[in-house]
Design an enzyme around this catalytic site. Structure first.
Site, short mmCIF file in Angstrom:
data_model
loop_
_atom_site.label_atom_id
_atom_site.label_comp_id
_atom_site.label_asym_id
_atom_site.label_seq_id
_atom_site.Cartn_x
_atom_site.Cartn_y
_atom_site.Cartn_z
N SER A 109 -57.18 9.22 -57.85
CA SER A 109 -56.47 10.38 -57.28
C SER A 109 -55.58 11.11 -58.27
O SER A 109 -54.98 12.13 -57.91
CB SER A 109 -55.64 9.94 -56.07
OG SER A 109 -56.48 9.75 -54.95
N SER B 267 -51.37 11.80 -51.08
CA SER B 267 -52.70 11.67 -51.70
C SER B 267 -53.80 11.96 -50.69
O SER B 267 -54.74 11.18 -50.50
CB SER B 267 -52.89 10.25 -52.29
OG SER B 267 -53.87 10.27 -53.30
N LYS C 68 -56.10 14.80 -58.61
CA LYS C 68 -55.44 15.77 -57.74
C LYS C 68 -54.40 16.61 -58.49
O LYS C 68 -54.04 17.70 -58.05
CB LYS C 68 -54.80 15.07 -56.55
CG LYS C 68 -55.78 14.46 -55.55
CD LYS C 68 -55.04 13.85 -54.36
CE LYS C 68 -56.01 13.33 -53.30
NZ LYS C 68 -56.70 12.11 -53.71
#
Length: 472
Positions: free
Chosen positions: A117, A304, A120
């Site tokens: 993640s 997240s 991101k």
């Protein structure tokens, strides 16, 4: 945890809330170069002021351009001991001084790795650049082609709420019940009779709703769902759901909730909801607007949220006049961060959330992204970092940095987390005990004991930075 450790943790976090609330929002002009003597700095909200009270935390001095830069040799010795002694795994890392860009520690920093993640961060930067932090996404009801026909048009808001709009919230900022009430009032004013036929226009996005790069197991587990340009609660069944089953057609889920709310408002509704495209120039009967893109990005980074990340990627593609597909989203993110100054030659993006096993991003690229965001004192990019979890305090770091080995980083480390079965990552920034701002990225791949066992390792590495006090 011992009673003493708990007391220490509580004390550190209480102080951190007061003096480090959102340090990325502070004016960093002294760090990135002195302002002219006659410059007048803009007035900032209290939460975004320079944290001159850092000295109230034992051993931490005020942030200053005069603070000594850590000695890379001392830092490297400590970080090597932590990362090399880890039980299995292949760790890459980069630590830089935020003001000068000086590399203080590098461990295969340019090697592409599964970022999880941490990807991101790239999506956030791209969305802020292409869409703008203050942009709001509208969900509209348009007049249909015939009498008694309306079109519910998706505008990219996947954080719709089922009830009334909650203007102070991010999730549910725009409410379906509010949209229905406004639609009912508009229909009454036009004298439209029933039953009202609803058509859903979700043509903003194209291509497969499920990215073929995602593992079916992640879809089944609810890590992601088919992506549509409108959804309730980030394509969750309830606002407080974080795992489990998800709607497989979130656009139609919104339409069903809208139809029910319209009926509750006294409108006779045809139960047969169809898909179609609104006519060009169709009259707007009602609309509701989302929280700002900046607020949605803060939510996405803090929690997240994979679905929001994928949506923002597709919206970025649309903003660049590209196809609003998963492939178009990945291309848009890569193109935008390259334009911002991130080296992308070796970068491979198969999605925008970090779930895809084909993603490859380096610690260097992630650190560059954080540094670019921090340096953007006049644009929208810095707002993305307001969503970074705070160690031991918020988001996906809320339950970490609470043990004796890492509590020294609590309240000080702000970073995006990343976790897959055999992947761990952490990228962000920290102010060390000398008051020097450092940016960093740590990535662990091929974790023999799994990501859960690697969290203490990567948290310990960031804690070393927070407690460095090793100015050269």
């Amino acid at each position: 945890m011992s009673r003493t450790s708990k007391i220490l943790t509580a004390a550190v976090l209480a102080i951190a809330l007061g003096v480090l609330a959102v340090p990325v929002g502070m004016n960093l002009a002294p760090v990135f170069g002195p302002a002219p003597a006659t410059a007048t700095l803009p007035e900032l909200p209290a939460a975004q002021q320079l944290p001159t009270a850092l000295s109230t935390v034992s051993g931490i001095n005020p942030l200053s351009s005069n603070a000594p830069v850590p000695d890379g040799r001392v830092l490297s010795k400590a970080l090597d001991a932590t990362l090399m002694d880890a039980d299995g795994g292949n760790y890459t890392a980069l630590v830089q001084d935020a003001a000068t860009g000086q590399i203080l520690y590098s461990r295969n920093a340019s090697a592409g790795r599964l970022p999880a993640s941490n990807l991101k961060l790239l999506t956030a930067a791209a969305a802020l650049k292409t869409l703008g932090a203050q942009t709001r996404l509208s969900t509209k009801v348009l007049a249909g082609a015939g009498t008694g026909s309306i079109v519910l048009r998706a505008g990219g808001d996947v954080l719709l709420g089922e009830g009334q709009s909650e203007v102070e919230a991010t999730v549910g900022h725009a409410g379906v019940a509010t949209l229905a009430a406004r639609t009912a009032a508009a229909l009454e004013s036009t004298g439209a009779g029933g039953p009202v036929r609803i058509t859903v226009d979700d043509t903003l996005f194209t291509g497969p709703a499920l990215n073929p790069a995602w593992l079916q197991g992640d879809v089944v587990a609810g890590e992601i769902a088919p992506v549509f340009p409108m959804a309730l609660y980030g394509a969750r069944l309830t606002p407080d759901a974080s795992v489990g089953a998800r709607p497989q057609d979130s656009a139609m889920s919104v339409a069903a909730a809208f139809a029910a709310a319209l009926k509750a408002a006294g409108v006779d509704v045809d139960p047969d909801i169809q898909r179609g495209k609104a006519d060009d120039g169709a009259r707007t009967l009602a609309e509701v607007s989302s929280a700002t893109v900046g607020e949605q990005i803060e939510y996405m980074l803090r929690d997240s949220d994979n679905y929001v990340a994928e949506t923002l990627g597709r919206l970025s593609a649309v903003a660049l006049k590209r196809v609003g597909s998963s492939a178009g989203a990945s291309e848009a993110v890569k193109e935008t961060v390259a334009a911002l100054g991130v080296k992308t030659d070796s970068m491979v993006l198969a999605d925008c959330s970090g779930l895809a096993a084909d993603d490859r991003v380096s610690a260097e690229q992630l650190t560059q992204t954080v540094k670019i965001m921090l340096a953007d004192t006049t644009g929208d990019l810095r707002q993305g970092l307001l969503g970074l979890p705070i160690a031991g305090l918020s988001g996906t770091l809320g339950q970490r940095y609470l043990d004796p080995g890492t509590v020294a980083g609590a309240g000080l480390v702000r970073a995006k987390t990343g976790t897959l079965n055999a992947v761990i990552s952490l990228s962000g920034y920290v102010v060390d005990t000398d008051g020097r701002l450092l940016v960093f990225s740590f990535i662990g791949n091929d974790l023999n004991a799994g990501s859960a066992a690697a969290k203490p390792v990567i948290d310990a590495a960031a804690t070393i930075l927070a407690g460095c006090g090793c100015g050269g």
